[in-house]
Design a protein around this motif. Structure first.
Motif, PDB file in Angstrom:
ATOM      1  N   ARG A  98       4.791   1.423  -1.550  1.00  0.00           N
ATOM      2  CA  ARG A  98       5.570   0.538  -1.097  1.00  0.00           C
ATOM      3  C   ARG A  98       4.629   1.223   0.603  1.00  0.00           C
ATOM      4  O   ARG A  98       4.667  -0.023   1.314  1.00  0.00           O
ATOM      5  N   GLN A  99       4.660   2.254   1.235  1.00  0.00           N
ATOM      6  CA  GLN A  99       3.382   2.829   2.299  1.00  0.00           C
ATOM      7  C   GLN A  99       2.423   1.621   2.515  1.00  0.00           C
ATOM      8  O   GLN A  99       2.109   1.100   3.472  1.00  0.00           O
ATOM      9  N   CYS A 100       1.558   1.409   0.778  1.00  0.00           N
ATOM     10  CA  CYS A 100       0.125   1.127   0.991  1.00  0.00           C
ATOM     11  C   CYS A 100       0.540  -0.789   0.983  1.00  0.00           C
ATOM     12  O   CYS A 100      -0.272  -1.349   1.269  1.00  0.00           O
ATOM     13  N   THR A 101       1.705  -1.358   0.755  1.00  0.00           N
ATOM     14  CA  THR A 101       2.279  -2.667   1.001  1.00  0.00           C
ATOM     15  C   THR A 101       2.236  -3.156   2.731  1.00  0.00           C
ATOM     16  O   THR A 101       1.974  -3.788   3.542  1.00  0.00           O
ATOM     17  N   ARG A 102       2.458  -2.036   3.384  1.00  0.00           N
ATOM     18  CA  ARG A 102       3.251  -2.111   4.707  1.00  0.00           C
ATOM     19  C   ARG A 102       2.064  -1.355   5.874  1.00  0.00           C
ATOM     20  O   ARG A 102       1.642  -1.976   6.625  1.00  0.00           O
ATOM     21  N   LYS A 103       1.379  -0.451   5.146  1.00  0.00           N
ATOM     22  CA  LYS A 103      -0.108   0.176   5.724  1.00  0.00           C
ATOM     23  C   LYS A 103      -0.772  -0.437   5.444  1.00  0.00           C
ATOM     24  O   LYS A 103      -1.313   0.636   4.546  1.00  0.00           O
ATOM     25  N   SER A 104      -2.338  -0.296   6.379  1.00  0.00           N
ATOM     26  CA  SER A 104      -3.472  -0.529   5.260  1.00  0.00           C
ATOM     27  C   SER A 104      -4.539   0.833   5.109  1.00  0.00           C
ATOM     28  O   SER A 104      -4.389   1.237   6.169  1.00  0.00           O
ATOM     29  N   TYR A 105      -4.895   1.517   4.464  1.00  0.00           N
ATOM     30  CA  TYR A 105      -5.433   3.043   3.856  1.00  0.00           C
ATOM     31  C   TYR A 105      -6.828   2.129   3.717  1.00  0.00           C
ATOM     32  O   TYR A 105      -7.274   1.962   2.757  1.00  0.00           O
ATOM     33  N   ALA A 106      -7.493   3.346   3.526  1.00  0.00           N
ATOM     34  CA  ALA A 106      -8.893   3.475   3.346  1.00  0.00           C
ATOM     35  C   ALA A 106      -9.340   3.840   1.761  1.00  0.00           C
ATOM     36  O   ALA A 106      -9.903   3.630   1.626  1.00  0.00           O
ATOM     37  N   ALA A 107      -8.426   4.966   1.589  1.00  0.00           N
ATOM     38  CA  ALA A 107      -7.957   5.141   0.255  1.00  0.00           C
ATOM     39  C   ALA A 107      -6.820   6.269   0.190  1.00  0.00           C
ATOM     40  O   ALA A 107      -6.334   6.857   1.163  1.00  0.00           O
ATOM     41  N   VAL A 108      -5.909   6.521  -1.184  1.00  0.00           N
ATOM     42  CA  VAL A 108      -5.018   7.290  -1.252  1.00  0.00           C
ATOM     43  C   VAL A 108      -5.456   8.617  -1.925  1.00  0.00           C
ATOM     44  O   VAL A 108      -6.270   8.871  -3.016  1.00  0.00           O
ATOM     45  N   ILE A 109      -5.646   9.688  -1.776  1.00  0.00           N
ATOM     46  CA  ILE A 109      -6.045  10.635  -1.847  1.00  0.00           C
ATOM     47  C   ILE A 109      -5.240  11.871  -2.632  1.00  0.00           C
ATOM     48  O   ILE A 109      -4.087  12.273  -2.386  1.00  0.00           O
ATOM     49  N   LYS A 110      -5.086  12.159  -4.086  1.00  0.00           N
ATOM     50  CA  LYS A 110      -4.082  12.764  -5.054  1.00  0.00           C
ATOM     51  C   LYS A 110      -5.081  13.350  -5.764  1.00  0.00           C
ATOM     52  O   LYS A 110      -5.407  12.862  -6.475  1.00  0.00           O
ATOM     53  N   THR A 111      -4.515  14.130  -6.044  1.00  0.00           N
ATOM     54  CA  THR A 111      -4.641  14.984  -7.301  1.00  0.00           C
ATOM     55  C   THR A 111      -4.156  15.195  -8.646  1.00  0.00           C
ATOM     56  O   THR A 111      -2.793  14.898  -8.378  1.00  0.00           O
ATOM     57  N   GLY A 112      -4.983  14.612  -9.352  1.00  0.00           N
ATOM     58  CA  GLY A 112      -5.058  14.550 -10.245  1.00  0.00           C
ATOM     59  C   GLY A 112      -3.501  15.468 -11.098  1.00  0.00           C
ATOM     60  O   GLY A 112      -3.913  16.600 -11.259  1.00  0.00           O
ATOM     61  N   SER A 113      -2.958  15.069 -11.910  1.00  0.00           N
ATOM     62  CA  SER A 113      -2.181  15.618 -12.740  1.00  0.00           C
ATOM     63  C   SER A 113      -2.168  16.498 -13.957  1.00  0.00           C
ATOM     64  O   SER A 113      -1.927  17.113 -14.366  1.00  0.00           O
TER      65      SER A 113
END
Length: 291
Positions: A98-113
């Motif tokens: 939802r956040q990425c539909t509201r705002k444009s990001y160059a990347a979402v960075i997350k540690t692999g599960s």
């Protein structure tokens, strides 16, 4: 200014995403937003009265925010401004989407599960399919600054959407390579179905040479368009996922940049896609872009 969204690891984990994301923000000149999540089922613990629940949430959120801010300070070597938020949320996947539909990001960075199984689709896989922003899944191993970035491209496709995705993958990989001061290699897999060779219907070496010759004009054009020497392109024979993972491992890549077209539903669980297959086999950071 471009912004990267860093998903803070759980409180008990090493904060890999924050450490990696802060370096990228500093090197690329991107603004950084860090979000941490906090959630506890309070009612089963005997905290059922609304006022008590509100007070408990307030204390838990404050403690979590202190932890996240401490990690940000530890990794903020240039004193850059970082927006830090902590949210009471159990379902982090849909909050990110939802956040990425509201705002444009160059990347979402997350540690692999690292918890994927054939019948269990993790948050990472869902993000790759559904998140509008580019998604970087980071591995636990430390970066080595001199090691290269690898971009996986599909030079053979005549589809406009895949050609656009190729250009985006190359441009993004070059941007990261230039910012981090490391070499860049571009890898294309020459896939020849094994059954054709097994049945002596094609000569693998002959077919491979033919494919390379046919792709040469496209490689030259990509080389000129992006200012990347032809010697940095690698054409390797084999299944796409195996070629990508083996080349990234051989080159000791610190980051793999690739395009991915998401699938949904039962078909996704049974088949997956190249990005998902690569994530299962490769233990390095992966940045996945969509068309």
């Amino acid at each position: 200014m471009s912004v990267i969204l860093i998903i803070a690891d759980r409180a008990q984990d090493r904060q890999i995403a924050i450490a990696r994301g802060m370096v990228l923000g500093q090197k690329l000149g991107f603004a950084v937003q860090v979000v941490g999540f906090c959630y506890e089922a309070l009612a089963p613990m005997g905290i059922s009265e609304p006022k008590m629940q509100a007070e408990a949430r307030k204390k838990l959120l404050a403690r979590r925010k202190t932890e996240v801010e401490a990690e940000v300070r530890k990794n903020n070597r240039t004193g850059m401004r970082v927006a830090t938020t902590v949210i009471w949320q159990k379902d982090i996947l849909h909050w990110i989407i939802r956040q990425c539909t509201r705002k444009s990001y160059a990347a979402v960075i997350k540690t692999g599960s690292g918890t994927d199984s054939f019948l269990n689709t993790s948050t990472d896989w869902h993000l790759l399919r559904e998140c509008q922003a580019p998604v970087m899944i980071v591995a636990e191993k430390k970066w080595r600054s001199a090691t290269p970035i690898v971009a996986a491209i599909d030079v053979s496709s005549k589809l406009r959407v895949k050609q656009r995705l190729n250009r985006e993958v190359i441009a993004t990989a070059k941007q990261y390579s230039d910012a981090l001061g490391c070499p860049l290699y571009l890898v294309h897999a020459l896939h020849i179905p094994a059954i054709l060779s097994e049945l002596d219907l094609v000569d693998e070496q002959e077919q491979s040479n033919k494919m390379k010759k046919e792709l040469e004009p496209r490689l030259i054009r990509l080389s000129k368009d992006h200012g990347i020497p032809l010697k940095q392109f690698r054409l390797k024979q084999g299944p796409v996922d195996k070629v990508i993972t083996s080349e990234a491992a051989r080159l000791k890549a610190q980051l793999l940049v690739m395009g991915t077209v998401g699938r949904k539903g039962v078909r996704a669980k049974l088949m997956g896609n190249t990005a998902e297959s690569v994530l299962q086999k490769l233990r390095t950071d992966v940045l996945a872009l969509k068309p």
